[in-house]
Write a protein that holds these residues in place. Structure first.
Motif, mmCIF file in Angstrom:
data_model
loop_
_atom_site.group_PDB
_atom_site.id
_atom_site.type_symbol
_atom_site.label_atom_id
_atom_site.label_comp_id
_atom_site.label_asym_id
_atom_site.label_seq_id
_atom_site.Cartn_x
_atom_site.Cartn_y
_atom_site.Cartn_z
ATOM 1 N N ARG A 9 -25.920 -15.801 19.748
ATOM 2 C CA ARG A 9 -26.138 -17.218 19.494
ATOM 3 C C ARG A 9 -24.840 -17.938 19.145
ATOM 4 O O ARG A 9 -24.021 -17.431 18.383
ATOM 5 N N CYS A 10 -24.694 -19.139 19.680
ATOM 6 C CA CYS A 10 -23.526 -19.971 19.386
ATOM 7 C C CYS A 10 -23.791 -20.714 18.072
ATOM 8 O O CYS A 10 -24.842 -21.323 17.912
ATOM 9 N N VAL A 11 -22.821 -20.634 17.156
ATOM 10 C CA VAL A 11 -22.976 -21.274 15.841
ATOM 11 C C VAL A 11 -23.099 -22.793 15.963
ATOM 12 O O VAL A 11 -23.761 -23.440 15.161
ATOM 13 N N HIS A 12 -22.469 -23.357 17.011
ATOM 14 C CA HIS A 12 -22.447 -24.827 17.139
ATOM 15 C C HIS A 12 -23.703 -25.384 17.815
ATOM 16 O O HIS A 12 -24.385 -26.227 17.264
ATOM 17 N N CYS A 13 -24.009 -24.918 19.029
ATOM 18 C CA CYS A 13 -25.130 -25.516 19.771
ATOM 19 C C CYS A 13 -26.427 -24.717 19.611
ATOM 20 O O CYS A 13 -27.474 -25.137 20.108
ATOM 21 N N LEU A 14 -26.352 -23.550 18.937
ATOM 22 C CA LEU A 14 -27.492 -22.696 18.611
ATOM 23 C C LEU A 14 -28.157 -22.034 19.824
ATOM 24 O O LEU A 14 -29.221 -21.431 19.692
ATOM 25 N N SER A 46 -19.064 -18.368 19.285
ATOM 26 C CA SER A 46 -19.289 -19.686 19.899
ATOM 27 C C SER A 46 -19.410 -19.492 21.399
ATOM 28 O O SER A 46 -18.768 -18.602 21.967
ATOM 29 N N CYS A 47 -20.218 -20.341 22.054
ATOM 30 C CA CYS A 47 -20.261 -20.258 23.511
ATOM 31 C C CYS A 47 -18.948 -20.831 24.048
ATOM 32 O O CYS A 47 -18.227 -21.537 23.345
ATOM 33 N N LYS A 48 -18.645 -20.505 25.311
ATOM 34 C CA LYS A 48 -17.375 -20.920 25.910
ATOM 35 C C LYS A 48 -17.270 -22.448 25.951
ATOM 36 O O LYS A 48 -16.229 -23.029 25.661
ATOM 37 N N LYS A 49 -18.402 -23.085 26.280
ATOM 38 C CA LYS A 49 -18.405 -24.548 26.416
ATOM 39 C C LYS A 49 -18.046 -25.224 25.089
ATOM 40 O O LYS A 49 -17.155 -26.075 25.039
ATOM 41 N N CYS A 50 -18.739 -24.850 24.011
ATOM 42 C CA CYS A 50 -18.451 -25.458 22.700
ATOM 43 C C CYS A 50 -17.005 -25.171 22.289
ATOM 44 O O CYS A 50 -16.308 -26.056 21.797
ATOM 45 N N ASN A 51 -16.576 -23.923 22.503
ATOM 46 C CA ASN A 51 -15.215 -23.534 22.117
ATOM 47 C C ASN A 51 -14.179 -24.410 22.832
ATOM 48 O O ASN A 51 -13.245 -24.927 22.211
HETATM 49 ZN ZN LIG Z 1 -22.328 -23.658 22.030
#
Ligand SMILES: [Zn+2]
Length: 240
Positions: A9-14, A46-51
């Protein structure tokens, strides 16, 4: 070293993703140049996009903030120099890079606003006139309030995950605000029995989770002793 899980899971977009990366809670380029090489830096999944999106946002904010801080301040040692070099064509390795730096420098130069006197509103707390400094002219650089708010959200989510391994779920909201130091002291005093401090060179985060409402939290973020941001996390109100 923590191994990066491949999926999770990405901490930012969940979102659950297959290509998790490690994102720096405090952007890696924002650590002062006096930071020991082997110091453990705060990173989170984090997912690549958010990062990548945060990477661009942090680069833009660093350029602007780096020009507004004191180049001699030990808390942000080397930051202003690094920022100025990043838009100096003389430091480019090749022609393309030279053009990129020139373009960036011209763009930011056009955004500089010259003031006859310090404007009464619109200044971020602690970024106004410093006492005992002579100003031959008053110059300012616009900094996006939206981007600062997004940076604050990122750090709040990041610290929450780093210290408690928990996500701020979508039924909670992060309310960002800026206040002056005096008003902040009043709030911190109210929470004084619940405060926990987390710090790294260049950043200090004070967090208060109150026992009367364990789901709510107060966060005070201080970057280089200058940039101060505050946030409250609370359950979203249900709309009927
Ligand atoms: Zn994300």
């Amino acid at each position: 070293m923590t191994k990066t899980p491949k999926s999770g899971r990405c901490v930012h977009c969940l979102q659950n993703v297959d290509n998790l990366t490690r994102d720096h809670v405090f952007p890696s380029a924002w650590y002062p140049d006096t930071t020991p090489e082997n110091l453990q830096r705060w990173t989170i999944p984090s997912c690549k996009k958010c990062n990548e999106e945060y990477g661009k946002l942090e680069e833009d904010l660093l350029l602007r903030l780096g020009m507004c801080i004191d180049p001699e301040d030990a808390k942000s040692s080397g930051i202003t120099d690094k920022v100025l070099r990043s838009i100096d064509p003389d430091y480019a390795n090749d022609r393309t890079e030279k053009q990129t730096r020139e373009r960036k420098r011209n763009k930011i130069k056009k955004e500089i606003v010259k003031w006859e006197a310090i404007p009464p509103i619109g200044l971020h707390p602690n970024f106004g006139v410093q006492n005992n400094v002579y100003y031959p002219e008053y110059l300012s650089i616009p900094i996006s309030a939206d981007k600062l708010e997004r940076l604050c959200h990122k750090i709040v989510r990041g610290i929450t995950y780093f210290v408690a391994q928990t996500f701020i779920e979508s039924d909670f909201e992060i309310q960002f605000f800026t206040i002056d130091d005096k008003a902040a002291q009043t709030i911190l005093k109210k929470y004084q029995e619940h405060l926990e401090t987390y710090d790294r060179p260049g950043i200090k985060v004070v967090r208060a989770m109150t026992s009367d409402n364990p789901d709510a939290g107060f966060y005070a973020i201080e970057i280089w002793g200058r940039l101060k941001m505050y946030a409250v996390i609370k359950p979203k109100k249900l709309s009927c």
